[in-house]
Design an enzyme around this catalytic site. Structure first.
Site, PDB file in Angstrom:
ATOM      1  N   SER A 198       0.706  -1.260  -0.146  1.00 31.78           N
ATOM      2  CA  SER A 198      -0.132   0.027  -0.023  1.00 31.78           C
ATOM      3  C   SER A 198       0.937   1.215   0.092  1.00 31.78           C
ATOM      4  O   SER A 198       0.677   2.298  -0.683  1.00 31.78           O
ATOM      5  CB  SER A 198      -0.850   0.115   1.171  1.00 31.78           C
ATOM      6  OG  SER A 198      -0.268  -0.060   2.491  1.00 31.78           O
ATOM      7  N   ASP A 256       6.231   2.832   6.735  1.00 27.84           N
ATOM      8  CA  ASP A 256       5.951   2.087   5.373  1.00 27.84           C
ATOM      9  C   ASP A 256       6.378   2.998   4.312  1.00 27.84           C
ATOM     10  O   ASP A 256       7.296   2.928   3.624  1.00 27.84           O
ATOM     11  CB  ASP A 256       4.716   1.292   5.119  1.00 27.84           C
ATOM     12  CG  ASP A 256       4.552   0.141   5.850  1.00 27.84           C
ATOM     13  OD1 ASP A 256       5.276  -0.067   6.704  1.00 27.84           O
ATOM     14  OD2 ASP A 256       3.444  -0.453   5.722  1.00 27.84           O
TER      15      ASP A 256
HETATM   16  N1  ATP Z   1      -0.257  -2.784  -6.869  1.00 27.12           N
HETATM   17  C1  ATP Z   1      -1.564  -2.306  -6.363  1.00 27.12           C
HETATM   18  N2  ATP Z   1      -2.479  -1.960  -7.071  1.00 27.12           N
HETATM   19  C2  ATP Z   1      -3.374  -1.313  -6.713  1.00 27.12           C
HETATM   20  N3  ATP Z   1      -3.878  -1.405  -5.451  1.00 27.12           N
HETATM   21  C3  ATP Z   1      -2.612  -1.576  -4.657  1.00 27.12           C
HETATM   22  C4  ATP Z   1      -1.403  -2.264  -5.017  1.00 27.12           C
HETATM   23  N4  ATP Z   1      -0.620  -2.734  -3.892  1.00 27.12           N
HETATM   24  C5  ATP Z   1      -1.562  -2.141  -2.786  1.00 27.12           C
HETATM   25  N5  ATP Z   1      -2.579  -1.801  -3.304  1.00 27.12           N
HETATM   26  C6  ATP Z   1      -3.515  -1.367  -2.113  1.00 27.12           C
HETATM   27  O1  ATP Z   1      -3.240  -1.471  -0.901  1.00 27.12           O
HETATM   28  C7  ATP Z   1      -3.978  -2.377  -0.234  1.00 27.12           C
HETATM   29  C8  ATP Z   1      -3.001  -3.564   0.698  1.00 27.12           C
HETATM   30  O2  ATP Z   1      -2.713  -2.723   1.835  1.00 27.12           O
HETATM   31  P1  ATP Z   1      -2.419  -3.124   3.049  1.00 27.12           P
HETATM   32  O3  ATP Z   1      -1.843  -2.154   4.013  1.00 27.12           O
HETATM   33  O4  ATP Z   1      -3.600  -3.981   3.747  1.00 27.12           O
HETATM   34  O5  ATP Z   1      -1.239  -4.260   2.913  1.00 27.12           O
HETATM   35  P2  ATP Z   1       0.393  -4.224   2.506  1.00 27.12           P
HETATM   36  O6  ATP Z   1       0.754  -2.820   2.286  1.00 27.12           O
HETATM   37  O7  ATP Z   1       0.796  -5.220   1.625  1.00 27.12           O
HETATM   38  O8  ATP Z   1       0.875  -4.735   4.056  1.00 27.12           O
HETATM   39  P3  ATP Z   1       1.400  -3.959   5.252  1.00 27.12           P
HETATM   40  O9  ATP Z   1       0.851  -2.920   5.352  1.00 27.12           O
HETATM   41  O10 ATP Z   1       1.353  -4.965   6.338  1.00 27.12           O
HETATM   42  O11 ATP Z   1       3.097  -3.937   4.734  1.00 27.12           O
HETATM   43  C9  ATP Z   1      -4.520  -3.271  -1.276  1.00 27.12           C
HETATM   44  O12 ATP Z   1      -6.054  -3.721  -0.828  1.00 27.12           O
HETATM   45  C10 ATP Z   1      -4.990  -2.179  -2.277  1.00 27.12           C
HETATM   46  O13 ATP Z   1      -5.835  -1.405  -1.941  1.00 27.12           O
HETATM   47  C1  MEV Z   2       1.432  -2.939  11.492  1.00 28.60           C
HETATM   48  C2  MEV Z   2       2.313  -1.673  10.907  1.00 28.60           C
HETATM   49  O1  MEV Z   2       3.161  -1.311  11.948  1.00 28.60           O
HETATM   50  C3  MEV Z   2       3.019  -2.120   9.834  1.00 28.60           C
HETATM   51  C4  MEV Z   2       2.765  -2.416   8.427  1.00 28.60           C
HETATM   52  O2  MEV Z   2       3.479  -2.751   7.421  1.00 28.60           O
HETATM   53  C5  MEV Z   2       1.257  -0.682  10.830  1.00 28.60           C
HETATM   54  C6  MEV Z   2       2.016   0.731  10.564  1.00 28.60           C
HETATM   55  O3  MEV Z   2       3.083   0.972  10.918  1.00 28.60           O
HETATM   56  O4  MEV Z   2       1.240   1.661  10.052  1.00 28.60           O
HETATM   57 MG    MG Z   3       0.144  -1.380   3.888  1.00 27.21          MG
END
Ligand code: ATP
Ligand code: MEV
Ligand code: MG
Length: 376
Positions: A140, A198
């Site tokens: 994300s 992040d």
């Molecule tokens: N390549 C992409 N294209 C479109 N949307 C995306 C893409 N990558 C991420 N997203 C958006 O981000 C969301 C995922 O975000 P989420 O924060 O839940 O997971 P993450 O960022 O992969 O994991 P984390 O936050 O734990 O590191 C997806 O549901 C979508 O809305």
């Molecule tokens: C779970 C978390 O600590 C990391 C997600 O990659 C959420 C955040 O820092 O925003």
């Molecule tokens: Mg995320």
């Protein structure tokens, strides 16, 4: 408004220690990965705004005239009224958005906040990522960073860092901070209450980013879907319910991050010994137990820990947990893991510490990625 075409990429990340605790003001150790998200922005002249997100099977076009009705003045802080209008516009009613709705909302929010008060550009944005979506590797944030950088660059709010003789260009610190502040708005839409760790990874000299020795890390995607927003909210509820029980756990995670950082720094300036690895491994085990205590474990992650432990290796979840990805520290000489693939998991060995957000000439991007982006 005329916009410049541009091609941008941003890295994913792995959190070594401190996920969740960082939302509550504690230290986290994050490293960028060599897996990236790529965004291509192309100007149009037909009065449409289009978004192609093949990773999440989302393809939408709007007329500029529709979007103009949602406009707002230029803002830096999340505007709840605009979010409300956008939710109504895309037809979502429930609190927890699906992947498609969150990605569209983040796109429209940044687009309208930046352009809503003036001349709105007609454009197409296409995004393709090497990162698994919603699995703990910062997909994300990489998405939000690419969106913010592309909009700011396409409209001349930040310069084009590409020089004719270079394949890729990077922005100066001040421009990166502007990109970061807009990316954070996108993260707020997707995560609810992000710490900012992040998206801060694009700032290569950010205090959260540490110098690390060359470590071999195995990333394993359990493929169990989860939402960072839901997990962050779950931890907050637990802290509110049992503050005197949970706060010491977060303090201990903080101490783990600080101890780990000290050991990693030692490893960059003295010969690496088995003792360094022993400490890193013990910290991984302790933190994994803490993450279970704060309610973000999952049986698929327990399985990862068991399978790797049987080979003398140590693993923990990374990112928000609840499924998603785990990391395993590989000692020099350790083989990678057929047994994990037998559990149905995806795993790959990665190198850490890749570059932050960049602008590219198309010829500097892998052919298979350009092939996807050029379909739109
Ligand atoms: N390549 C992409 N294209 C479109 N949307 C995306 C893409 N990558 C991420 N997203 C958006 O981000 C969301 C995922 O975000 P989420 O924060 O839940 O997971 P993450 O960022 O992969 O994991 P984390 O936050 O734990 O590191 C997806 O549901 C979508 O809305
Ligand atoms: C779970 C978390 O600590 C990391 C997600 O990659 C959420 C955040 O820092 O925003
Ligand atoms: Mg995320």
């Amino acid at each position: 408004m005329e916009v410049r075409d541009c091609l941008i990429s941003a890295p994913g990340k792995a959190i070594l220690h401190g996920e969740h605790a960082v939302v509550h003001g504690k230290v986290a150790l994050a490293v960028s990965l060599n897996l990236r998200t790529y965004l291509k922005l192309k100007a149009r002249s037909d009065g449409k705004v289009c978004i192609n997100l093949p990773n999440i099977d989302t393809f939408v076009c709007w007329e500029l005239s529709e979007l103009k009705q949602l406009t707002s003045s230029k803002l830096q802080r999340l505007d709840a009224e605009l979010v409300k209008r956008l939710r109504k516009f895309i037809g979502v009613t429930n609190e927890n958005l699906d992947s498609s709705a969150s990605a569209i909302l983040a796109f429209l929010y940044i687009y309208l906040s930046l352009f809503g008060s003036g001349d709105m550009p007609s454009l197409t944005v296409s995004v393709w990522s090497e990162l698994p979506t919603g699995a703990g590797l910062g997909s994300s944030a990489a998405y939000s960073v690419c969106l913010a950088a592309a909009f700011l660059c396409a409209t001349g709010n930040i310069p084009t860092p590409l020089k004719e003789w270079e394949q890729t260009g990077r922005w100066c610190q001040e421009d990166l901070e502007l990109i970061n502040s807009w990316a954070f708005q996108g993260e707020k839409i997707i995560h609810g209450n992000p710490s900012g760790v992040d998206n801060a990874l694009l700032l290569e000299n950010h205090p959260l980013i540490i110098r690390v020795p060359l470590l071999r890390i195995l990333l394993t995607n359990t493929k169990v879907p989860r939402s960072t927003k839901v997990l962050v909210a779950r931890v907050k509820d637990k802290i509110n319910k049992f503050p005197s029980v949970m706060i010491p756990v977060l303090d201990s995670v903080d101490a783990i991050s600080c101890t780990c950082e000290k050991v990693l720094t030692e490893m960059t300036c003295e010969p690496i010994t088995g003792d360094h690895y022993n400490i890193l491994e013990e910290l991984i085990d302790i933190n994994q137990h803490h993450l279970n205590v704060i309610g973000v474990g999952h049986p698929s992650l327990d399985m990862l820990c068991q399978v790797t432990a049987a080979r003398g290796l140590h693993s923990k979840l990374t990112g928000a947990g609840g499924g998603g990805c785990g990391i395993t520290l590989l000692r020099p000489g350790a083989g990678t893991m057929k047994d994990l693939r037998d559990c149905g998991y995806d795993c790959w060995e990665t190198s850490i510490g890749g570059p932050g957000v960049q602008q590219h000439f198309p010829s500097s991007v892998k052919e298979e990625i350009m092939e996807v982006l050029n379909r739109y």
